[in-house]
Every structure is written in structure tokens, then in C-alpha cells.
Design an enzyme around this catalytic site. Structure first.
Site, PDB file in Angstrom:
ATOM      1  N   SER A  22       0.825  -1.213   0.000  1.00 22.69           N
ATOM      2  CA  SER A  22       0.000   0.000   0.000  1.00 22.69           C
ATOM      3  C   SER A  22       0.857   1.261   0.000  1.00 22.69           C
ATOM      4  O   SER A  22       0.586   2.214  -0.743  1.00 22.69           O
ATOM      5  CB  SER A  22      -0.927   0.000   1.223  1.00 22.69           C
ATOM      6  OG  SER A  22      -1.827  -1.074   1.175  1.00 22.69           O
ATOM      7  N   ARG A  26       1.604   3.958  -3.381  1.00 24.75           N
ATOM      8  CA  ARG A  26       1.307   5.386  -3.226  1.00 24.75           C
ATOM      9  C   ARG A  26       2.573   6.221  -3.371  1.00 24.75           C
ATOM     10  O   ARG A  26       2.572   7.272  -4.024  1.00 24.75           O
ATOM     11  CB  ARG A  26       0.644   5.629  -1.864  1.00 24.75           C
ATOM     12  CG  ARG A  26      -0.810   5.171  -1.797  1.00 24.75           C
ATOM     13  CD  ARG A  26      -1.293   5.035  -0.353  1.00 24.75           C
ATOM     14  NE  ARG A  26      -2.729   4.768  -0.287  1.00 24.75           N
ATOM     15  CZ  ARG A  26      -3.277   3.578  -0.508  1.00 24.75           C
ATOM     16  NH1 ARG A  26      -2.504   2.543  -0.811  1.00 24.75           N
ATOM     17  NH2 ARG A  26      -4.590   3.410  -0.416  1.00 24.75           N
ATOM     18  N   SER A 143     -14.761   2.378  -3.392  1.00 24.49           N
ATOM     19  CA  SER A 143     -13.418   1.913  -3.061  1.00 24.49           C
ATOM     20  C   SER A 143     -12.530   3.081  -2.649  1.00 24.49           C
ATOM     21  O   SER A 143     -12.484   4.114  -3.315  1.00 24.49           O
ATOM     22  CB  SER A 143     -12.798   1.200  -4.267  1.00 24.49           C
ATOM     23  OG  SER A 143     -11.416   0.995  -4.070  1.00 24.49           O
ATOM     24  N   ASP A 288      -9.049  -6.099   3.907  1.00 29.40           N
ATOM     25  CA  ASP A 288      -8.074  -7.089   3.445  1.00 29.40           C
ATOM     26  C   ASP A 288      -7.753  -8.141   4.507  1.00 29.40           C
ATOM     27  O   ASP A 288      -7.100  -9.145   4.199  1.00 29.40           O
ATOM     28  CB  ASP A 288      -6.777  -6.405   3.001  1.00 29.40           C
ATOM     29  CG  ASP A 288      -6.912  -5.766   1.630  1.00 29.40           C
ATOM     30  OD1 ASP A 288      -7.889  -6.073   0.924  1.00 29.40           O
ATOM     31  OD2 ASP A 288      -6.043  -4.950   1.271  1.00 29.40           O
ATOM     32  N   ARG A 319     -14.940 -12.304  -2.940  1.00 32.61           N
ATOM     33  CA  ARG A 319     -14.349 -12.981  -1.791  1.00 32.61           C
ATOM     34  C   ARG A 319     -15.394 -13.577  -0.857  1.00 32.61           C
ATOM     35  O   ARG A 319     -15.122 -14.572  -0.175  1.00 32.61           O
ATOM     36  CB  ARG A 319     -13.432 -12.006  -1.039  1.00 32.61           C
ATOM     37  CG  ARG A 319     -12.143 -11.720  -1.801  1.00 32.61           C
ATOM     38  CD  ARG A 319     -11.246 -10.724  -1.106  1.00 32.61           C
ATOM     39  NE  ARG A 319      -9.937 -10.650  -1.774  1.00 32.61           N
ATOM     40  CZ  ARG A 319      -8.999  -9.761  -1.489  1.00 32.61           C
ATOM     41  NH1 ARG A 319      -9.223  -8.844  -0.549  1.00 32.61           N
ATOM     42  NH2 ARG A 319      -7.840  -9.774  -2.143  1.00 32.61           N
ATOM     43  N   ARG A 364      -4.872 -13.421  -1.432  1.00 30.65           N
ATOM     44  CA  ARG A 364      -5.282 -13.503  -0.030  1.00 30.65           C
ATOM     45  C   ARG A 364      -6.060 -14.789   0.275  1.00 30.65           C
ATOM     46  O   ARG A 364      -6.067 -15.243   1.421  1.00 30.65           O
ATOM     47  CB  ARG A 364      -6.064 -12.257   0.367  1.00 30.65           C
ATOM     48  CG  ARG A 364      -5.238 -10.984   0.182  1.00 30.65           C
ATOM     49  CD  ARG A 364      -5.675  -9.826   1.044  1.00 30.65           C
ATOM     50  NE  ARG A 364      -4.915  -8.631   0.701  1.00 30.65           N
ATOM     51  CZ  ARG A 364      -3.672  -8.374   1.112  1.00 30.65           C
ATOM     52  NH1 ARG A 364      -3.049  -9.233   1.893  1.00 30.65           N
ATOM     53  NH2 ARG A 364      -3.052  -7.260   0.738  1.00 30.65           N
ATOM     54  N   LYS A 389       1.439 -11.670  -5.963  1.00 34.84           N
ATOM     55  CA  LYS A 389       0.776 -10.374  -6.099  1.00 34.84           C
ATOM     56  C   LYS A 389       1.131  -9.442  -4.946  1.00 34.84           C
ATOM     57  O   LYS A 389       1.242  -8.228  -5.136  1.00 34.84           O
ATOM     58  CB  LYS A 389      -0.741 -10.568  -6.179  1.00 34.84           C
ATOM     59  CG  LYS A 389      -1.524  -9.284  -6.361  1.00 34.84           C
ATOM     60  CD  LYS A 389      -3.001  -9.578  -6.574  1.00 34.84           C
ATOM     61  CE  LYS A 389      -3.821  -8.306  -6.593  1.00 34.84           C
ATOM     62  NZ  LYS A 389      -3.481  -7.413  -7.706  1.00 34.84           N
TER      63      LYS A 389
END
EC number: 2.5.1.19
Length: 410
Positions: A22, A26, A143, A288, A319, A364, A389
Site C-alpha cells: 500500500s 502510493r 473503493s 483485506d 471474496r 489472499r 501479487k
């Protein structure tokens, strides 16, 4: 390919976690917008970040971000605000993930974006230009990556950006992470009310920056500690006062019997012997981590009700449906409601003798189910390579901790 996993009777390991995906993603966008030469250190080696680096450094007219949803959203905003003509595309699944909300917002700012195939979905053809900027209103439950994508280009907009969010704001910690990193690079960006953010037209300053380790990756080691009879696990590169919202996972795992001790180099995990009888938790800020806690609670026989899961439907896979399907293989019947609530009340069915967990091209799913080998010695993980990933070294780190990993039969 499948991995057949076996777990040791006790876990003692020191693990160097990957850098935060993350923060890396950014920092790369902000660094590119600052147009400087200073170095970003300890960037994540995961697929998503490597895709971002390639897109920002090679300057190809056609940019294939593969399955990297973060890259799709962040680069769409970045490319819209910088000169050049590009087409951005991805995998078949990526071309099924909606992006119209972000595209509409960017068009309000003056962006020129066209859908190459299907309205509302990638691929996109983007003619980058200087954008004027203005006031934009979005629903707060979209999102947070849409919101972060818009915020990060705010300083380079001619008039800056006033972003108003209506209703419940999903994943607020990820928005705050974006704002904090923007400030680190010299931007003037802050909440002006509980529902409004102002970004001034003030250029970024380039500076050296080191990325901290990934709290999302840490969650799988908390899970291993919770499920193991005995565990002593050290994780390096994590800090008490982290920018990452997923650091809250430590508080939730404390209720499942895992204590966190902060050290000079990171954290140490130990079992504290206490576990709640039931866990009710809102995951709107930490989506997550949902898969990790679903598997952990069920295997600990802790009934749960998890809310705030609305963003899980549009992740790498649906998910919620994936969890219901794969947990049934282990003998657990989950129930969902309103596409945002998932619960388990203790209902069981006969488990499969040799369960093969499908991963749905979702990193995940693989990492949340792998620790189940502690309770299910015949479990297999299908397509284990998907972990690249976000955590390419995951399987090697499991081996360091004493897990056996063999290639299973198809």
C-alpha cells in the site's frame, strides 16, 4: 500446480516481512508526480508494485497492469493528469472490474478518457493533460482506491481539489494513509470536516523515502500463532505507530489469544492463552484482513459475525462467495447478508477428506487458507503462485517456520 502442506507441532521463527504494498504504490505515484531524482528505498517486490514501476519508468503507449487493481486505479488518475496518450489494460478479470466511478470523477476534472471495449470497464484510452481541478462529490462507500487516486493528483491540479464524501466512508485508514504520505512529500492536504478533504495546488517535494514492512502480510503470521499449539514468532520492520490501517489486526488477534510485544526491530508474537467465545467485528476499515479472520475464527471454533464487507465483492474475486465455497470444503457453513455481512454460527457439515482450496487468482485466499494446514494435514492449495501479487516470499517463509510444502497431484 498445487501445494500439499504440513505444519510443525510448534512454531519458532524470525521473519523479514515484505515491504508494504500500500505504501510502495502510493509512494511511487507521488514520487513520479514530484518529478525528482531522490531514491525510494525498500519498495515491495510484489507483482502489483513491479507492474507500477514498469508502467512509470518504461513509458509504453500500451500499459498492461495484469491483475493489479491498485495500479489500474492509481495509474488511471496519474496518466490523466500527465501529458501523453496511453491505453491501460489488464487481465480478463481486471476487465470485469468496474472503474466508471473513477473515470466519471476524472472527467469532471477535465480528463479525456475513453472506454476501449465495454462502457464502465477497462481497457481505457487516456489522453493526459493538465487538469483544472474542482469540487467533486463521491459516495463514501466507494473503493478507497478511487478516493486515493484522486487525492494524489490533487496537488498538480491547477486549482487543487475539494473532495466531498457522502454517507458512510469505507476504509478511512487507507485514505488517511494516502494523506499522510502526501504530506510527507510536501503537499497541503487535510480533512476540513468529517466528510470533506481539501488539497491545495501546491507541488510535491521529492525526498528520500523508506517503505515500512507490510501489516497485511503480518496478519498471516498472527493467524499461524493463533492456530498453533505453541508459537514464538518475530516479525521485523513493523512499528507501533504505523501509517497502515491494517496494524489494527494486532488488536483483534489479541482477542483470539495472540499477544504482541514491540521490540527494537519489530514485533514478537506469543500465545496468551485467552480467546473470546464469539467475535463480532466491523471490517469496513480493514477489508483485506477479513479472509484471515474468517478462517481463523472457524478453526478456533469461535462463532463470528463480520460486517463492513461490501468491498469484498469487487476484489480479485468475489471474496464472500469464495469464502463460503472453500470453507464448506473444511466443514463450515457460512451465511452472508446484503453483500456486506458474513457470519458463522457453529453450523458444520462433513469435511472433505483431502480438501483442495481454490484460490480464484486471489493472493489472499491462498495465504488465508495455508495456515489451516495446522488443523487439516491433508489440505492442498491450488495455484499457490498467486501469492506473488503481494507476498512473493510467503512459501519460503513458511518453510523457514518449519512447514512442509510438497507439490501435490492435480
Amino acid at each position: 500446480m498445487r501445494y500439499l502442506l504440513s505444519a510443525p507441532s510448534q512454531i519458532k521463527a524470525t521473519i523479514q516481512l515484505p515491504a508494504s504494498k500500500s505504501i510502495s504504490n502510493r509512494a511511487l505515484i507521488i514520487h513520479a508526480l514530484s518529478k525528482g531524482d531522490d531514491v525510494l528505498s525498500n519498495l515491495s517486490d510484489c507483482d502489483d508494485t513491479q507492474v507500477m514501476i514498469k508502467a512509470l519508468t518504461e513509458g509504453n503507449e500500451v500499459i498492461d497492469i495484469l491483475a493489479a487493481g491498485t495500479a489500474m486505479r492509481f495509474l488511471t488518475a496519474y496518466l490523466s493528469s500527465t501529458p501523453g496518450i496511453h491505453t491501460i489494460t489488464g487481465t480478463e478479470r481486471m476487465q470485469q472490474r468496474p472503474i466508471q466511478i473513477l473515470v466519471n470523477a476524472l472527467r469532471e476534472l477535465g480528463a479525456h478518457i475513453e472506454y476501449v471495449r465495454n462502457e464502465g470497464f477497462p481497457p481505457l484510452r487516456i489522453e493526459g493533460r493538465e487538469l483544472t481541478g474542482s469540487e467533486i462529490t463521491l459516495k463514501g462507500n466507494v473503493s478507497s482506491q478511487y478516493i486515493s487516486a484522486l487525492l494524489m493528483i490533487g496537488p498538480v491540479l491547477k486549482n487543487g481539489l475539494q473532495l466531498r464524501l457522502t454517507g458512510e466512508i469505507v476504509s478511512r485508514p487507507y485514505i488517511n494513509l494516502t494523506l499522510q504520505l502526501m504530506k510527507d512529500f510536501g503537499a497541503s492536504a487535510s480533512w476540513t470536516s468529517d466528510q470533506s478533504i481539501l488539497v491545495d495546488p501546491q507541488p510535491y517535494h521529492c525526498l528520500p523515502f523508506t517503505v515500512e514492512s507490510d501489516w497485511s502480510a503480518a496478519s498471516y503470521w498472527y493467524q499461524i500463532a493463533a492456530l498453533s499449539p505453541q508459537a514464538n514468532i518475530e516479525l521485523t520492520g513493523l512499528f507501533r505507530h504505523s501509517y497502515q490501517g491494517d496494524s489494527r489486526g494486532a488488536e483483534v488477534f489479541a482477542r483470539l489469544g495472540v499477544a504482541t510485544e514491540y521490540t527494537e526491530t519489530g514485533i514478537r508474537l506469543k500465545k496468551n492463552g485467552t480467546c473470546v467465545e464469539r467475535l463480532d467485528e466491523d471490517f469496513v476499515d480493514i477489508p483485506d484482513l477479513a479472509q484471515t479472520f474468517v478462517v481463523t475464527c472457524a478453526l478456533l471454533n469461535v462463532p463470528f459475525r463480520f460486517t463492513g464487507l461490501q468491498s469484498l465483492k469487487i476484489k480479485e474475486t468475489d471474496r464472500i462467495e469464495a469464502l463460503k465455497t472453500e470453507m464448506k470444503k473444511l466443514g463450515y457453513i457460512l451465511h452472508d447478508k446484503n453483500d456486506s455481512i458474513l457470519s458463522w454460527d457453529g453450523e458444520r457439515v462433513e469435511q472433505q477428506a483431502c480438501p483442495v482450496i481454490k484460490t480464484y487468482e486471489d493472493h489472499r485466499m491462498a495465504m488465508a487458507f495455508a495456515p489451516a494446514a495446522i488443523h487439516y494435514p491433508t489440505i492442498q492449495i491450488d495455484e499457490p503462485q498467486v501469492v506473488s501479487k503481494s507476498y512473493p516470499g510467503y512459501w519460503n517463509d513458511l518453510r523457514k517456520a518449519g512447514f512442509g510444502i510438497k507439490v501435490g497431484e492435480e
